[in-house]
Design a protein around this motif. Structure first.
Motif, short mmCIF file in Angstrom:
data_model
loop_
_atom_site.label_atom_id
_atom_site.label_comp_id
_atom_site.label_asym_id
_atom_site.label_seq_id
_atom_site.Cartn_x
_atom_site.Cartn_y
_atom_site.Cartn_z
N THR A 1 30.98 41.83 23.49
CA THR A 1 30.70 43.06 24.22
C THR A 1 30.35 44.23 23.29
O THR A 1 30.11 45.33 23.76
N SER B 1 36.31 35.65 35.23
CA SER B 1 36.87 36.49 36.29
C SER B 1 36.48 37.95 36.14
O SER B 1 36.80 38.78 36.99
N TRP B 2 35.74 38.29 35.09
CA TRP B 2 35.56 39.70 34.74
C TRP B 2 34.81 40.50 35.80
O TRP B 2 34.99 41.71 35.90
N ARG B 3 33.98 39.84 36.62
CA ARG B 3 33.24 40.56 37.65
C ARG B 3 33.97 40.59 38.99
O ARG B 3 33.45 41.09 39.98
N LYS C 1 34.13 38.65 44.20
CA LYS C 1 32.98 38.66 45.11
C LYS C 1 31.85 37.73 44.66
O LYS C 1 31.36 36.93 45.47
N PRO C 2 31.39 37.79 43.39
CA PRO C 2 30.31 36.87 43.00
C PRO C 2 30.75 35.40 43.10
O PRO C 2 29.95 34.54 43.49
N GLN D 1 26.72 35.99 38.03
CA GLN D 1 27.59 37.16 37.82
C GLN D 1 27.13 38.40 38.60
O GLN D 1 27.81 39.41 38.59
N THR D 2 25.98 38.31 39.24
CA THR D 2 25.50 39.45 40.01
C THR D 2 26.30 39.56 41.31
O THR D 2 26.89 38.59 41.78
N LYS D 3 26.29 40.75 41.91
CA LYS D 3 27.14 40.99 43.07
C LYS D 3 26.39 41.11 44.39
O LYS D 3 27.00 41.11 45.45
N PHE E 1 23.40 43.76 31.15
CA PHE E 1 24.78 43.65 30.67
C PHE E 1 24.87 43.97 29.18
O PHE E 1 25.96 44.11 28.64
N TYR F 1 30.29 30.02 38.27
CA TYR F 1 30.19 30.96 37.14
C TYR F 1 29.53 30.26 35.97
O TYR F 1 30.00 29.24 35.49
#
Length: 378
Positions: free
Chosen positions: A136, A294-296, A299-300, A221-223, A50, A239
């Motif tokens: 970031t 919520s950025w990912r 799904k995670p 945070q991984t999917k 990341f 999270y």
């Protein structure tokens, strides 16, 4: 001739007016030690992926702003406790978002503060060069904050401030203004090693060194499918992870509510798990979209909620999980649901897994279904 000493004091005073909790100034020299450490982390495979930029960009301010002469570092404190937290009860189990995702997305809040600070400086120096970053960006917020005297770098790899502990968000402005640098804080963790010992996944290899690939804050945070060894470790975290902060003795009693934007909504930061399984994309965006967590996407969060229900052996969720296992188009969700059904371990769970296994075509999902059935004999 502009008096840079006076401008620095005016900048400090203005930062207080706009609600910045702490400000410090650092030179824009190369972060040599950081650069060496980042290269070593890459070699060891300890980076999450990341991170933005290569070690040079992350440690050499000149690459980001060729005219750079100094860096302004800011910190905003966030709360560590909430009023009236909802109960986590059998039949209505809840997940949890880490404190760094309470309230409005901190990137947005800090961006507004840095833009105000930048506009203030531009009024006084129309030809100023500046570049601001929050998390970031390429520069390491923590390395800048440490050099600027905001706090010291703790063994938990967080910046620890004397006033607010490690419960602070960081951001910075690189500029061509030759501000006089502040002195770094010399205090440290001493012999304390509590955070290293308490890390659930041994992600803290040693004080000050993190294997990000093992860190729960990263893993949540991984999917894809979560590796088996971590599934029992994340508990009900949907999270992030706060363990290395909450066990820190310096953080004891630190709880600041300076910014309305960071106040947690208990129903959002400790959400009921079962409704998360059925939430639509639109509902997810409406409910959680303003949170950093919520950025990912959903799904995670859903995968983690499924694992949390298995962790709690929440029998009331069996029908929900069976529905996901049989109908969800996403292999990760189907397979994780099968795994958690096996952990919950009702006769109905095993029967449903066996039935779904007979028609499942995805190899990874069938592997998860077999893991679920294996709980029957262990």
């Amino acid at each position: 001739m502009l008096d840079f000493h006076q401008l620095k004091q005016e900048t400090i005073d203005y930062s207080k007016e706009i609600g910045i909790d702490k400000i410090g100034f650092a030179s824009a020299d190369v972060f040599g030690e950081l650069k060496s450490r980042l290269i070593r982390q890459e070699q060891l495979g300890y980076q999450s992926g990341f991170e933005k930029g290569d070690p040079e960009e992350r440690a050499e301010p000149e690459r980001l702003l060729p005219t750079s002469q100094s860096i302004i570092s800011i910190a905003l404190a966030y709360p560590s406790k909430m009023k009236n937290p909802p109960k986590n009860e059998k039949g209505a189990r809840r997940g949890q978002f880490a404190r760094a995702s309470w309230g409005e997305d901190y990137h947005t809040v800090l961006k507004e503060k840095l833009q105000l600070l930048g506009a203030f400086l531009q009024e006084r120096m129309p030809d100023i060069d500046l570049k601001w970053m929050v998390d970031t960006g390429e520069l390491s917020d923590r390395a800048v904050a440490e050099r600027a005297g905001i706090g010291f770098s703790g063994k938990n790899c967080a910046i620890i401030t004397p006033e607010f502990g490690s419960y602070v968000y960081l951001g910075e402005i690189v500029t061509n203004v030759p501000f006089e640098p502040d002195e770094p804080i010399q205090e440290g963790c001493g012999d304390c090693n509590i955070c290293v010992d308490a890390c659930p996944t041994d992600a803290l290899v040693q004080g000050g060194q993190l294997n990000a690939n093992r860190c729960i804050a990263f893993l949540t945070q991984t999917k894809g499918f979560l590796e088996d060894e971590y599934r029992t470790k994340i508990g009900n975290r949907v999270y992030g992870c706060d363990t290395c902060q909450t066990v820190c003795p310096i953080n004891r009693g630190k709880d600041f509510h300076h910014h309305e934007e960071f106040e947690p909504d208990p129903e959002k930061v400790k959400p009921k798990l079962r409704p998360l399984l059925r939430i639509s994309n639109r509902e997810f965006k409406e409910r959680f979209g303003r949170m950093a967590g919520s950025w990912r996407g959903k799904k995670p969060i859903q995968r983690n909620a499924i694992l949390a229900l298995g962790h709690y052996k929440e029998t009331e969720a069996v029908d929900d999980l069976i529905h996901l296992m049989k109908n969800d188009p996403r292999p990760v969700i189907r397979g994780t649901a099968a795994y958690s059904l096996g952990k919950i371990g009702t006769p109905e769970s095993y029967e449903a897994i066996a039935e779904a296994l007979a028609s499942e075509k995805d190899e990874e999902v069938t592997e998860e279904m077999e893991k679920g059935l294996d709980f029957q004999v262990t």
